[in-house]
Design an enzyme around this catalytic site. Structure first.
Site, PDB file in Angstrom:
ATOM      1  N   ALA A 316       0.830  -1.197   0.000  1.00 43.05           N
ATOM      2  CA  ALA A 316       0.000   0.000   0.000  1.00 43.05           C
ATOM      3  C   ALA A 316       0.866   1.250   0.000  1.00 43.05           C
ATOM      4  O   ALA A 316       1.933   1.270   0.630  1.00 43.05           O
ATOM      5  CB  ALA A 316      -0.912  -0.003   1.226  1.00 43.05           C
ATOM      6  N   GLY A 318       2.411   4.838   0.933  1.00 42.78           N
ATOM      7  CA  GLY A 318       2.582   5.498   2.227  1.00 42.78           C
ATOM      8  C   GLY A 318       3.827   5.027   2.947  1.00 42.78           C
ATOM      9  O   GLY A 318       4.540   4.120   2.492  1.00 42.78           O
ATOM     10  N   VAL A 319       4.090   5.644   4.081  1.00 42.93           N
ATOM     11  CA  VAL A 319       5.251   5.298   4.905  1.00 42.93           C
ATOM     12  C   VAL A 319       5.040   3.915   5.496  1.00 42.93           C
ATOM     13  O   VAL A 319       3.971   3.594   6.009  1.00 42.93           O
ATOM     14  CB  VAL A 319       5.435   6.344   6.027  1.00 42.93           C
ATOM     15  CG1 VAL A 319       6.639   5.982   6.902  1.00 42.93           C
ATOM     16  CG2 VAL A 319       5.600   7.742   5.439  1.00 42.93           C
ATOM     17  N   ARG A 320       6.051   3.067   5.426  1.00 41.47           N
ATOM     18  CA  ARG A 320       5.956   1.725   5.989  1.00 41.47           C
ATOM     19  C   ARG A 320       5.743   1.800   7.503  1.00 41.47           C
ATOM     20  O   ARG A 320       6.390   2.571   8.206  1.00 41.47           O
ATOM     21  CB  ARG A 320       7.235   0.932   5.694  1.00 41.47           C
ATOM     22  CG  ARG A 320       7.466   0.691   4.204  1.00 41.47           C
ATOM     23  CD  ARG A 320       6.427  -0.282   3.637  1.00 41.47           C
ATOM     24  NE  ARG A 320       6.750  -0.727   2.296  1.00 41.47           N
ATOM     25  CZ  ARG A 320       6.250  -0.196   1.189  1.00 41.47           C
ATOM     26  NH1 ARG A 320       5.404   0.827   1.268  1.00 41.47           N
ATOM     27  NH2 ARG A 320       6.575  -0.660   0.001  1.00 41.47           N
ATOM     28  N   GLY A 321       4.832   0.977   8.008  1.00 37.73           N
ATOM     29  CA  GLY A 321       4.533   0.986   9.432  1.00 37.73           C
ATOM     30  C   GLY A 321       5.604   0.302  10.255  1.00 37.73           C
ATOM     31  O   GLY A 321       6.348  -0.558   9.760  1.00 37.73           O
ATOM     32  N   MET A 322       5.673   0.679  11.523  1.00 39.56           N
ATOM     33  CA  MET A 322       6.647   0.078  12.429  1.00 39.56           C
ATOM     34  C   MET A 322       6.113  -1.182  13.087  1.00 39.56           C
ATOM     35  O   MET A 322       6.869  -1.969  13.643  1.00 39.56           O
ATOM     36  CB  MET A 322       7.051   1.096  13.500  1.00 39.56           C
ATOM     37  CG  MET A 322       7.856   2.260  12.953  1.00 39.56           C
ATOM     38  SD  MET A 322       8.465   3.373  14.240  1.00 39.56           S
ATOM     39  CE  MET A 322       6.971   4.289  14.605  1.00 39.56           C
ATOM     40  N   LYS A 337      -3.933  -5.824   6.440  1.00 41.29           N
ATOM     41  CA  LYS A 337      -2.940  -5.431   7.435  1.00 41.29           C
ATOM     42  C   LYS A 337      -2.504  -6.651   8.232  1.00 41.29           C
ATOM     43  O   LYS A 337      -3.351  -7.373   8.782  1.00 41.29           O
ATOM     44  CB  LYS A 337      -3.520  -4.361   8.370  1.00 41.29           C
ATOM     45  CG  LYS A 337      -4.107  -3.164   7.632  1.00 41.29           C
ATOM     46  CD  LYS A 337      -4.743  -2.156   8.565  1.00 41.29           C
ATOM     47  CE  LYS A 337      -3.718  -1.346   9.314  1.00 41.29           C
ATOM     48  NZ  LYS A 337      -4.345  -0.176  10.011  1.00 41.29           N
ATOM     49  N   ASP A 372     -13.625   0.857  10.516  1.00 41.04           N
ATOM     50  CA  ASP A 372     -13.993  -0.494  10.947  1.00 41.04           C
ATOM     51  C   ASP A 372     -13.065  -1.504  10.288  1.00 41.04           C
ATOM     52  O   ASP A 372     -12.540  -1.282   9.190  1.00 41.04           O
ATOM     53  CB  ASP A 372     -15.441  -0.782  10.568  1.00 41.04           C
ATOM     54  CG  ASP A 372     -15.992  -2.011  11.270  1.00 41.04           C
ATOM     55  OD1 ASP A 372     -15.381  -2.455  12.260  1.00 41.04           O
ATOM     56  OD2 ASP A 372     -17.040  -2.528  10.842  1.00 41.04           O
TER      57      ASP A 372
END
Length: 567
Positions: A316, A318-322, A337, A372
């Site tokens: 996706a 955007g900035v990669r999540g931690m 996710k 949701d």
């Protein structure tokens, strides 16, 4: 002697009937709770109804598993016969699609997901298309005699509550004025102009909604009347909504589920679909409380999309999540996710905590600012449907969750969520007007979450998304907490100038301490955005603002949050 397939099918259906009875009882109490302004009780009922499904599944599965006469229930080979017997039992029901999903839940609670097939459960529905409608009336029509005033009086007279109207005449006048603004001139004088309303009232949070449409010749417009209970005064009509986009926001995936009686769920959903053709069936089932059916509809839409497209999964934007890794299908408006195996050092949480926080959001009032989610286990996708870079990254960061089985990729656990444009990306290409509106709504989102006793924790722009209606929504839940659990503090004044220059703070910091004065620099790298936001929502940088909200929540106040523009 083991039960016969028919007996086992009946036992499963009995569990479903028990769930449906409990669901109806909680839903039926919504009118009383609204009339008596029992706001805290409304929140408790909403959570109880969500929890009810899993509780009833667990009870039914346990009864099947521990009944000595049903010793073969764990033998997957008997389930095709149980399924056929179950189809006969539910054939004449008006909620058979829900009964199919219930059957699936019982099966998956007792068996591994790799045993799922259309022979053992309902991967695809058996409901015949074009089924004749039931004879249970869904709506009621109010026909104009040429006078909008008389038409509106008909509607309100039919929807009286035990609590009186605050100002009946003023409400009627307002509705007429709004109809005159929203309808073409020729429709206003149409003697056949009809307001068609769902007979059941929709209840949610502190509001009640009359939902339907205005019909004139071959045209229609949504017709939604939000009702509010003004404490110690009575009930009043807050506004009239005839704009499809505004009605869509009321039924948004960011809202809590409605309490509305639905004797024939499929017919109610079909009616709502006519009002909101842009909404998916999954969203509409979920909006009226049948979130498990929404999950079934989503899964069927997903496998249909994969079968009829050449889309490939990709990471996706955007900035990669931690904590989470997020991928998507370009032509399917959803993100998937998964929890990473290792978190960034700054994240002092574990996998179980992340799961608990995502489930908290499911149960909590989302006030239109939390997306949701649906939780899934053991998705299997063809390897060829992944972009190589996407698959390589998923296997690297979540090897315990994403399993390479050769031609098939197994995703052991994930959440699905509506895809949005990350706020930081949105602002990169926004006009000056769009930037102002996004920053305005970003602050409103934080404040409305706080009013609902939610503190987002990590409030960076990248953790908020912008919907197709331009609303700002929070979607990263790993640091979410109840607002009342946070200790908001002012930064103490330094005793010596050297203390301010030190790399470490000169004051003690507890695990739940938050210093709002630090927000401006933490949230905004762009100085223009920082200044603009400070001008609009500078109170968010003051610890006293947050403490004031905490005091109101602790006093039992349920603050007003409206899912529409008020006139």
């Amino acid at each position: 002697m083991p039960f016969s397939p028919a007996t086992l099918a009946q036992h499963i259906l009995d569990g479903f009937d028990s769930y449906r009875q409990g669901f109806r009882e909680i839903t039926a109490g919504a009118r009383r709770r609204f009339e008596e302004a029992r706001w805290t009780e409304i929140q408790e009922a909403s959570t109880a109804r969500i929890n009810l499904y899993e509780e009833c599944v667990a009870a039914t599965s346990a009864a099947l598993e521990h009944n000595q006469a049903a010793s073969n229930i764990l033998d997957v080979s008997v389930w095709p016969r149980i399924r056929l017997a179950y189809i006969e039992l539910i054939a004449q029901r008006f909620d058979d699609e829900l009964a199919e999903t219930w059957f699936n839940s019982i099966f998956t609670s007792l068996h591994h997901h790799d045993q799922i097939s259309d022979e053992t459960m309902f991967v695809h529905t058996t409901r015949p298309p074009g089924r004749p409608p039931s004879r249970i009336p869904l709506t009621r029509g109010f026909i104009s005699d040429g006078s909008l005033d008389n038409l509106v009086h008909q509607v309100l007279d039919e929807h009286k509550f035990s609590t009186p109207w605050v100002d009946y005449a003023a409400d009627c006048k307002m509705i007429v004025e709004q109809l005159q603004k929203g309808l073409p001139d020729w429709a206003q004088n149409d003697r056949g102009l009809t307001i068609e309303l769902v007979q059941s009232v929709f209840y949610r949070n502190k509001g009640a909604y009359l939902v339907g449409r205005v019909l004139s010749q071959n045209e229609q417009w949504p017709f939604v009347l939000p009702l509010i209970h003004q404490d110690n005064e009575g009930i009043s009509v807050d506004t009239l909504i005839t704009d499809e986009s505004q009605v869509s926001i009321i039924f948004s995936f960011t809202r809590s589920y409605f309490m509305v009686e639905a004797p024939v769920p499929a017919e109610l959903v079909a009616f709502l679909k006519r009002l909101l053709p842009g909404k998916h069936m999954a969203e509409l089932y979920t909006a009226i409380g049948f979130y498990k059916q929404g999950k079934s509809e989503f899964y069927r839409a997903l496998i249909s999309h994969l079968a009829t497209s050449e889309d490939r999964f990709m990471m996706a934007p955007g900035v990669r999540g931690m904590v989470m890794s997020v991928f998507t299908l370009p032509g399917f408006n959803t993100v998937f996710k998964i929890i990473k195996d290792k978190f960034a050092p700054s994240k002092n949480i574990d996998r179980a905590t992340v799961i608990d926080r995502y489930r908290l959001v499911k149960r909590h009032d989302r006030v239109g600012r939390l997306a949701d989610t649906q939780e899934f286990a053991d998705f299997r996708f063809p390897r060829e449907r992944f972009e190589p870079e996407c698959l390589a990254e998923l296997l690297e960061v979540a090897a315990s969750t994403v399993i390479d089985e050769g031609d098939v990729i197994l995703v052991r656990h994930c959440w699905t969520e509506r895809r949005m444009t990350p706020l930081n990306i949105y602002l990169e290409n926004a006009t000056e007007t769009q930037t102002h509106e996004a920053l305005l709504d970003y602050g409103k989102a934080i404040k409305e979450l706080a009013a609902a006793n939610i503190f987002p924790g990590d409030m960076l722009l990248k953790n908020f998304g912008v919907t197709r209606h331009g609303r700002v929504v929070f979607y990263d839940y790993d640091e979410i907490s109840y607002l009342t659990e946070v200790n908001f503090r002012h930064i103490p004044e330094a005793v010596y100038p050297e203390q301010e220059m030190a790399s470490e703070p000169w004051y003690s910091v507890g695990p739940n301490d938050v210093f709002p004065e630090e927000f401006p620099v933490f949230l905004f790298a762009d100085i223009k955005h920082r200044r603009a936001f400070t001008k609009i929502h500078g109170d968010l940088f003051d610890a006293d603002f947050w403490k004031g909200l905490q005091d109101r929540i602790k006093d039992g106040q349920v603050l007003d949050v409206f899912p529409y523009r008020r006139t």
